[in-house]
Design a protein around this motif. Structure first.
Motif, short mmCIF file in Angstrom:
data_model
loop_
_atom_site.label_atom_id
_atom_site.label_comp_id
_atom_site.label_asym_id
_atom_site.label_seq_id
_atom_site.Cartn_x
_atom_site.Cartn_y
_atom_site.Cartn_z
N ASN B 181 18.40 17.15 39.48
CA ASN B 181 18.75 18.33 40.28
C ASN B 181 18.32 19.62 39.58
N GLN B 183 19.50 22.46 39.79
CA GLN B 183 20.67 23.21 39.35
C GLN B 183 20.98 22.93 37.87
N TRP B 184 20.68 21.72 37.43
CA TRP B 184 20.93 21.36 36.03
C TRP B 184 19.74 21.72 35.15
N MET B 247 22.68 30.72 37.62
CA MET B 247 22.45 29.92 36.40
C MET B 247 22.84 30.67 35.12
#
Lengths: 189, 398
Positions: B181, B183-184, B247
């Protein structure tokens, strides 16, 4: 400075020193040879496909010493079935003398069901064709004229792993190099 | 020239005699020759590299591909052979060390030019990240044959570029090939960009490098610290923008942990440096982290004045750190920038002619006050710097 320059290998055995030295000096040459061999094997063992070519923008065709182009795939977009951008491949269906029909699907499917396949991630890298500095202007003119007649094609050698490599830029069925050889080059001189 | 002028001045004032002048000039001439020779050699090799890259970029058409590649490999073999001969000589005179350095730099650049030539010949459309990664890895043993500061600077530049382009490729690999992902992955990659100087500091402290290539280790470390100092300066601009990205908290956590560990390890990593130097390093590093974290911790408004003030504080800390490590030049530079920065604050903060005019008058007055204080205190500061330098020299640091 002299201290810093003392030979680090002096405390090693001479044979060990020489082995390390030979390794350090030979490694770049070996890798350069491997790069050449890999490129030759790629072309030799791949199936060659021909695609139509379009320019991004006629005013921006020439960048440095390479021609920029955009491959015009003959899409069968209704057949596209790959979700997201993970492990997608272009499935190529042989179309005789015409460019192959193309749709995007997952790589495991493409490997088993298509006449040929190319990994989708390489599409963004297939956009430049290197030309000699002295021929750059003429090559740009030739490609512009060919694009106006839809007469420019690119041949790709695609291996069994789905990795493409550009072979030739074809103008009216002949390579760009042969066009350049057969024409004068007054403006470049 | 500057030294001779100074010596003549001192001689005319009767501070030193003629024999001392001659002795100092003779010593300096003897000591300065190799430096000029090494610098000229490095520049010459660098010029050859740029020329080779340029010739490759021209992609001359008249020569058949086989001849181009054959000649290229032949030249590589000849450079390697010459380097082998120089490296295996029993007598390691200064000129052979110089020649070795020049050949290593030339070979290092030639390999990159050769890879580009192969790419052009076979129309390889691969990414520049892969090219740089292969070049950096393949040439690492070769670079370790060299010693000098120009090679160190070239290697740091090449490796930093490899790191930057490589992270982009690594991001694609993680998100597209492994399907992790975004997002990570995004915070991790952004953190790795920001932490590049930390990575190079750790590389420069590898015991083998410190033992066998002290000059190279020292220069990699210096370049890394310079990058941290520049980053600290750039962080002021975070206050000049409206920043919001989901983030950021994750980036802050990752960077804080990494910098925290580095702060803890500094005395171990720089074991030969004085406690004063450790304190200066820790102070600057901690402040850079605080500036980065605080600057990215706002989203709605722009706070130009806060940015300017934090920058002035940062410059003052840099000047303090320069005093701690006995770097007079860095101290002078930091104090000069403080004066200029105060003037710029008024251009940035105030809008109308009246406000700008008043701001400039106040800023000018503050700058003059600052210079006056500097002149008044410069004698004691110079003594302090000399004391620090003496202490560092006696403890064997740097």
């Amino acid at each position: 400075m002299t201290d810093a320059m003392t030979d680090s290998m002096s405390d090693k055995k001479p044979s060990s020193h020489k082995r390390w030295l030979i390794f350090a000096l030979a490694l770049p040459i070996i890798v350069l040879c491997l790069l050449i061999v890999r490129a030759e094997i790629h072309i030799g063992q791949s199936k060659v496909w021909t695609f139509d070519v379009g320019g991004y923008d006629p005013r921006d065709l020439l960048r440095g010493h390479y021609l920029r182009f955009n491959i015009q795939f003959d899409w069968q977009s209704e057949a596209n079935s790959c979700q997201g951008d993970n492990d997608c491949c272009l499935c190529l269906t042989d179309n005789g003398d015409s460019p192959p029909k193309v749709y995007e699907t997952s790589c495991p499917v493409a490997k088993t069901q298509c006449d040929g396949f190319m990994r989708s991630e390489f599409r963004r890298e297939l956009n430049r064709y290197y030309v000699a500095e002295t021929d750059a202007k003429r090559a740009e003119t030739i490609l512009l004229a060919a694009q106006a007649k839809n007469d420019a094609k690119i041949t790709l050698a695609i291996n069994q792993a789905g990795t493409p490599q550009i072979v030739d830029l074809l103008i009216a069925g002949r390579t760009l190099e042969s066009h350049l050889e057969s024409t004068e080059q007054p403006e470049d001189k | 020239m500057r030294l001779v002028k100074k010596l003549n001045e001192w001689h005319q004032q009767g501070l030193i005699d003629n024999a001392t002048v001659s002795n100092i000039v003779a010593y300096e001439q003897g000591a300065s020759k190799p430096i000029a020779l090494w610098a000229a050699g490095g520049i010459g090799a660098l010029t050859i590299i740029i020329g080779l890259v340029s010739v490759v970029a021209a992609n001359w058409a008249q020569t058949p591909d086989e001849v181009k590649l054959g000649v290229d490999l032949l030249i590589a073999v000849l450079i390697a052979f010459a380097l082998f001969k120089v490296c295996t000589r029993q007598a390691q005179h200064e000129q052979f060390l110089w020649l070795r350095e020049v050949l290593v730099i030339t070979y290092y650049g030639f390999v990159l030019a050769s890879m580009a030539l192969i790419g052009q010949t076979y129309q390889l459309g691969g990414s520049i990240a892969k090219l740089l990664a292969v070049w950096t890895i393949v040439c690492l043993p070769l670079v370790l044959l060299g010693r000098g500061r120009i090679l160190a600077a070239l290697w740091v530049t090449g490796s930093a570029l490899t790191w930057t382009f490589g992270l982009e490729e690594f991001y694609r690999f993680l998100t597209q090939s492994l399907g992790i992902n975004k997002q990570w992955v995004e915070p991790a990659i952004v953190s790795l960009y920001l932490l590049a100087p930390v990575v190079f500091i750790l590389l420069s402290r590898i015991p083998w490098l410190l033992r066998h290539r002290p000059l190279m280790a020292d220069h990699i470390s210096r370049w890394s610290w310079l990058a941290i100092v520049v980053l600290g300066f750039v962080f002021q601009f975070l206050w000049y923008e409206r920043i919001y990205d989901p983030m950021i908290p994750a980036v802050v956590v990752i960077c804080s942990i990494a910098i925290g560990l580095l702060l803890w390890w500094i005395p171990t990593l720089y074991a030969t440096y004085s406690p004063q130097s450790h304190l200066a390093m820790r102070g600057v590093l901690a402040l850079v982290l605080i500036l980065g974290v605080s600057g990215s911790w706002h989203s709605e408004n722009r706070y130009e004045l806060v940015g300017a003030i934090t920058n002035l504080i940062y410059l003052c800390v840099l000047a303090w750190a320069a005093l701690k490590i006995g770097a007079g030049g860095l101290f002078n530079l930091a104090t000069a920038i403080i004066g200029i920065r105060i003037l710029f604050v008024y251009f940035e903060i105030f809008g109308s002619m009246l406000e700008t005019g008043l701001g400039l008058i106040t800023g000018g007055a503050l700058t003059l006050l600052f210079v006056w204080l500097w002149i008044k205190k410069s004698g004691s500061l110079a003594n302090k710097i000399n004391d620090q330098q003496r202490e560092i020299n006696s403890s064997g640091a740097i």
